[in-house]
Write a protein that holds these residues in place. Structure first.
Motif, PDB file in Angstrom:
ATOM      1  N   HIS A   1       1.102  -0.739   0.275  1.00  0.00           N
ATOM      2  CA  HIS A   1       0.179  -0.254  -0.129  1.00  0.00           C
ATOM      3  C   HIS A   1       0.892   1.103  -0.154  1.00  0.00           C
ATOM      4  CE1 HIS A   1      -3.507  -2.805   0.719  1.00  0.00           C
ATOM      5  NE2 HIS A   1      -3.348  -2.593   1.658  1.00  0.00           N
ATOM      6  N   ALA A   2       2.141   1.352  -1.290  1.00  0.00           N
ATOM      7  CA  ALA A   2       2.830   2.566  -0.738  1.00  0.00           C
ATOM      8  C   ALA A   2       2.707   3.134  -1.922  1.00  0.00           C
ATOM      9  CB  ALA A   2       4.244   2.165  -1.020  1.00  0.00           C
TER      10      ALA A   2
ATOM     11  N   MET B   1       9.882   9.552  -2.941  1.00  0.00           N
ATOM     12  CA  MET B   1       9.362  10.068  -1.134  1.00  0.00           C
ATOM     13  C   MET B   1       8.613   8.576  -1.193  1.00  0.00           C
ATOM     14  SD  MET B   1       7.167  12.425   0.219  1.00  0.00           S
ATOM     15  CE  MET B   1       8.223  13.635   0.798  1.00  0.00           C
ATOM     16  N   VAL B   2       8.442   7.685  -0.288  1.00  0.00           N
ATOM     17  CA  VAL B   2       7.470   6.772  -0.405  1.00  0.00           C
ATOM     18  C   VAL B   2       6.238   6.913   0.960  1.00  0.00           C
ATOM     19  CG1 VAL B   2       7.170   4.022  -0.415  1.00  0.00           C
ATOM     20  CG2 VAL B   2       9.548   4.909  -1.050  1.00  0.00           C
TER      21      VAL B   2
ATOM     22  N   PHE C   1       8.809   6.920   4.057  1.00  0.00           N
ATOM     23  CA  PHE C   1      10.506   7.650   3.656  1.00  0.00           C
ATOM     24  C   PHE C   1      11.107   8.713   2.601  1.00  0.00           C
ATOM     25  CE2 PHE C   1       9.209   3.797   5.495  1.00  0.00           C
ATOM     26  CZ  PHE C   1       9.158   3.678   6.204  1.00  0.00           C
ATOM     27  N   THR C   2      11.707   9.797   2.785  1.00  0.00           N
ATOM     28  CA  THR C   2      11.840  10.198   1.851  1.00  0.00           C
ATOM     29  C   THR C   2      14.275  10.571   1.663  1.00  0.00           C
ATOM     30  OG1 THR C   2      10.652  11.831   2.804  1.00  0.00           O
ATOM     31  CG2 THR C   2      12.430  12.757   1.159  1.00  0.00           C
ATOM     32  N   PHE C   3      14.156   9.793   0.431  1.00  0.00           N
ATOM     33  CA  PHE C   3      15.486   9.833  -0.394  1.00  0.00           C
ATOM     34  C   PHE C   3      15.612  10.257  -1.310  1.00  0.00           C
ATOM     35  CE2 PHE C   3      13.264   4.692   0.576  1.00  0.00           C
ATOM     36  CZ  PHE C   3      14.044   3.907   1.342  1.00  0.00           C
ATOM     37  N   THR C   4      17.524  11.567  -0.667  1.00  0.00           N
ATOM     38  CA  THR C   4      17.649  12.783  -1.060  1.00  0.00           C
ATOM     39  C   THR C   4      19.330  12.439  -1.115  1.00  0.00           C
ATOM     40  OG1 THR C   4      17.851  13.988   0.881  1.00  0.00           O
ATOM     41  CG2 THR C   4      15.492  14.236  -0.688  1.00  0.00           C
TER      42      THR C   4
ATOM     43  N   THR D   1      20.210  10.151   1.102  1.00  0.00           N
ATOM     44  CA  THR D   1      19.737  10.403   2.652  1.00  0.00           C
ATOM     45  C   THR D   1      18.207   9.845   2.978  1.00  0.00           C
ATOM     46  OG1 THR D   1      21.381  12.337   2.906  1.00  0.00           O
ATOM     47  CG2 THR D   1      19.262  12.162   3.914  1.00  0.00           C
ATOM     48  N   VAL D   2      17.771   9.319   4.328  1.00  0.00           N
ATOM     49  CA  VAL D   2      16.157   8.463   4.290  1.00  0.00           C
ATOM     50  C   VAL D   2      16.149   9.573   5.474  1.00  0.00           C
ATOM     51  CG1 VAL D   2      17.174   6.597   5.179  1.00  0.00           C
ATOM     52  CG2 VAL D   2      15.569   7.160   4.868  1.00  0.00           C
TER      53      VAL D   2
END
Lengths: 220, 538
Positions: free
Chosen positions: A62-63, A113-114, A121-124, A140-141
């Motif tokens: 459900h992502a 962003m998940v 969770f934000t991945f950059t 960077t999460v």
């Protein structure tokens, strides 16, 4: 012809495959000062199109995947099916004379962003690295820097390389497309510890990678 | 790959392989560079073999005779025991034993190597005959080279024998290069019968006296090395395609080394020769055209005879193409040495499409291998690469790779290499005519204004200069639809050598013949000003 294809792909583009995607021939910063011997690469981007298996896994969790500018979402019929990341900088060794040793690293602009029931969770600061056809990545999460595990394996020999002749000295557009991307044992284990048993294996194609950039040959 | 490590401690094994790599890198010089061309797994195991051989060799040369005999004897005994047990705790032998076991290498060959090394360490060499010397070469080097063979994916049983020969030639090259060191230690690895025939003794070799005889002595050794190398060279095409660049590099490197020995003559006895210096002549050729020669500005070569070269040796046609690729590398190095500005090579005619798909696939595979492998070197030498001919029948990835290499090298000016592949001269002129006709129909050019330059600008390479010298190998005497527009005033040289054997001496001979010809370009005058580069004497 599989040997030839593998050779050509990893040889001619060398470090272009996997992480540094279309890295500059030579080793100075992507798109920076002209390199007298190898030229430069500019205007590069990397695109990942998720496979149906990956999309099914998102649904299972459900992502919802969103993209952080300047990364952009690729949509089909209103559904996000992938993401495109501009290449901020990259260095690499194409290893033209020693194909298995192609290596390099890059910094991609934007992020992912998940959103899922278990959290957001934000991945950059995505910094992929290629070594021996394995792509690892630091990122960077949620503001915390991660370590660089071997996340993905690229099936370089199965991709298509596209470049068409141009007049001498003119910029050359180079594209590599349809490179299948698989999870590694390490990334499967990490996924399992965070989200439970995955629906995919190390042989599952998670996405198809396309990368493109403009190669500027060295000046006379 | 992962299964390979399950029976041993992976981290200790990794460290052992890394130690082998460091040991090899320190001692092997250019051979290490060649090893780096191997695919990863083959490279790792080859490095373990070479690391072990180098370590053993160092033990054989180390310390006082009595001490080293004892140490070497123990080393040999331990090695054999561990190989038979399939396990070692020694920091270097761990990788070696793993490689021996993993690749199921022949322990009897290893024993032969160890026995030969112990014998060499125990007493100064005293070869009476060439056969004695060959036994030594086989024992200390042919064996290790033979052990490497299974790692390279050999296609035929003969590859084992030829690999052993190649190892022998490499060792002979080392002997010729290490003269001063060995002579100072009272060791001479040359057959006594060679010295006796020329009336030479060790003191002559040390002092450099009687230079004519010493020159002959060295020439005989180098010629013997070349004969062995010629016999061994086909092995380069007998291994897996991915391992062939390594094999070609070894053959070319050994050729270059023997060439340097020949160039030095008697001086190699007192000066020695570093293998790095030899490799430099191949990797970074110096422009050094012989004085007084008129160097052609544009040399075109019909590279003919690959298949007949292979047939002559009982080999399949692809092996001939593989060897032909090596000859092309040699040609480029030779052209750079002579200062030739344009080199056009005819490798694949439109007519060749009647050949078998397998042969064509191998030709393209070889071409792609060659161009991608050589791209970096070509760029560093200032070579511009142009693919002239059809591209639409090339595999897409191959065509794209070529476009990248062309772009990367497009502003180089030391040498322009024009590769004519899937090209036909009549097709080229027909296409040019069509384009001109289209221009005329559209009103962009008037028929009466069409001149030679208009044809030229529609040819495969619009700025290609006229050919000064055309060389065709294998003894055939026709142009075979190659560059009809550009050959009008070319001088022709037909060389009976099959293309894979073509090298610097052949190119130089053709240039000398060209240089002696009287070119009038259809007029009464002698060579006009502006004809290609005349090299000043001195």
């Amino acid at each position: 012809m599989s040997v030839t294809r593998r050779t050509v792909l990893s040889g001619a583009l060398g470090g272009a495959l996997a992480a540094p995607f279309l890295a500059q021939f030579g080793g100075t910063a992507f798109g920076a000062t002209p390199n007298a011997t190898w030229g430069t690469v500019s205007s590069g981007w990397v695109e990942l199109r998720y496979s149906s298996e990956a999309l099914a896994q998102f649904d299972h969790l459900h992502a919802v995947v969103e993209h952080i500018a300047p990364a952009t979402a690729i949509t089909e019929n209103g559904t996000t099916v992938g993401a495109r990341f501009p290449i901020h900088s990259a260095t690499g060794n194409p290893a033209l004379t020693n194909l298995p040793q192609a290596e390099g690293n890059a910094l991609l602009d934007g992020g992912v962003m998940v959103r899922a029931p278990m959290g957001q969770f934000t991945f950059t600061q995505l910094r992929p690295t290629l070594d021996n056809e394995l792509a690892s990545c630091t990122y960077t999460v949620n503001g915390v820097e991660s370590s660089g595990q071997s996340l993905l394996r690229c099936g370089a020999s199965q991709g298509r390389l596209l470049a068409h002749p141009v007049p001498a000295g003119q910029p050359l557009s180079i594209r590599i497309e349809r490179v299948p991307v698989y999870p590694t044992t390490e990334s499967l284990a990490a996924f399992a510890s965070a989200f439970g048993t995955p629906t995919f294996t190390v042989d599952t194609v998670l996405a198809y990678l396309t990368a493109e950039a403009v190669y500027n040959p060295p000046r006379a | 790959m992962e299964n390979e490590w399950v029976d041993v401690d992976a981290s200790e094994l990794c460290e052992s392989y890394e130690l082998c790599a460091r040991v090899s890198q320190d001692r092997l010089g250019p051979v290490w560079t060649a090893l780096e061309l191997l695919p990863e797994e083959a490279r790792r195991h080859a490095t373990a073999l070479n690391g072990f051989a180098v370590w053993t060799d160092a033990l054989a040369d180390d310390s006082e005779p009595g001490v080293r005999q004892q140490a070497l004897a123990r080393w040999c005994a331990d090695t054999l025991a561990e190989v038979r047990a399939g396990h070692s705790d020694h920091p270097l032998r761990r990788a070696f034993v793993h490689t021996m076991r993993r690749a199921e290498l022949d322990v009897a060959v290893l024993e032969e190597f160890l026995d030969a090394t112990r014998a060499d360490s125990a007493a100064p060499p005293g070869f009476v005959t060439v056969a004695d010397q060959r036994r030594y070469l086989r024992g200390v080097a042919g064996t290790i080279s033979e052990l490497m063979t299974p790692l390279l994916g050999p296609r035929t049983g003969d590859a084992v024998r030829l690999m052993s020969l190649l190892g022998e030639v490499c060792q002979l090259g080392d002997i010729l290069a290490d003269f001063p060191i060995d002579l100072a230690a009272g060791r001479c690895y040359l057959p006594g019968e060679d010295l006796d025939r020329l009336g030479l003794d060790l003191e002559d070799l040390r002092s450099g006296r009687r230079r004519d005889a010493l020159d002959e002595l060295i020439a005989v050794q180098a010629a013997r090395g070349r004969a062995l190398l010629e016999e061994a060279a086909p092995v380069a095409g007998m291994v897996e395609a991915s391992c062939q660049p390594f094999m070609h590099a070894m053959v070319l490197g050994t050729e270059a080394h023997l060439g340097e020995v020949e160039r030095l003559g008697w001086r190699v006895l007192v000066e020695g020769l570093s293998s790095t210096t030899s490799a430099e002549t191949l990797i970074r050729p110096r422009r050094e055209p012989p004085a007084g020669l008129r160097i052609p500005g544009h040399v075109a070569v019909v590279m003919d005879g690959n298949r007949r070269w292979a047939t002559q040796r009982g080999l399949p046609a692809p092996d001939g193409h593989s060897a032909g690729g090596r000859a092309l590398m040699r040609l480029i190095v030779s052209a750079l040495r002579l200062g030739i500005g344009h080199l056009s090579v005819f490798g694949f005619s439109t007519e060749n499409w009647s050949r078998s798909p397998e042969e064509l696939a191998r030709v393209f595979e070889a071409a792609a291998e060659w161009i991608t492998r050589a791209a970096r070197w070509l760029q560093e030498q200032g070579v511009r690469v142009r693919w002239c001919g059809r591209r639409d029948r090339l595999e897409e990835n191959v065509a794209s790779a070529l476009a990248i290499v062309e772009s990367m090298t497009s502003t180089n000016a030391t040498l322009t290499l024009n590769v004519f592949a899937d090209y036909g001269g009549r097709d080229e002129l027909v296409a040019a005519t069509r384009r001109l006709a289209a221009e005329a129909v559209s009103g962009r050019i008037r028929p009466e204004d069409i001149g030679p330059e208009d044809i030229a600008r529609h040819c495969a390479a619009p700025d290609l200069p006229d050919v000064d010298l055309l060389i065709r190998t294998s003894g055939e005497q026709r142009t075979s639809n190659f560059l009809p527009w550009h050959l009008v005033y070319a001088e022709f040289v037909f060389d009976p050598t099959y293309w894979p054997d073509f090298g610097y001496p052949h190119l130089l001979a053709a240039v000398i013949e060209y240089s002696g010809r009287h070119r009038r370009f259809g007029g009464d005058d002698a060579d006009p000003v502006g004809d290609p580069v005349a090299v000043e004497a001195g």
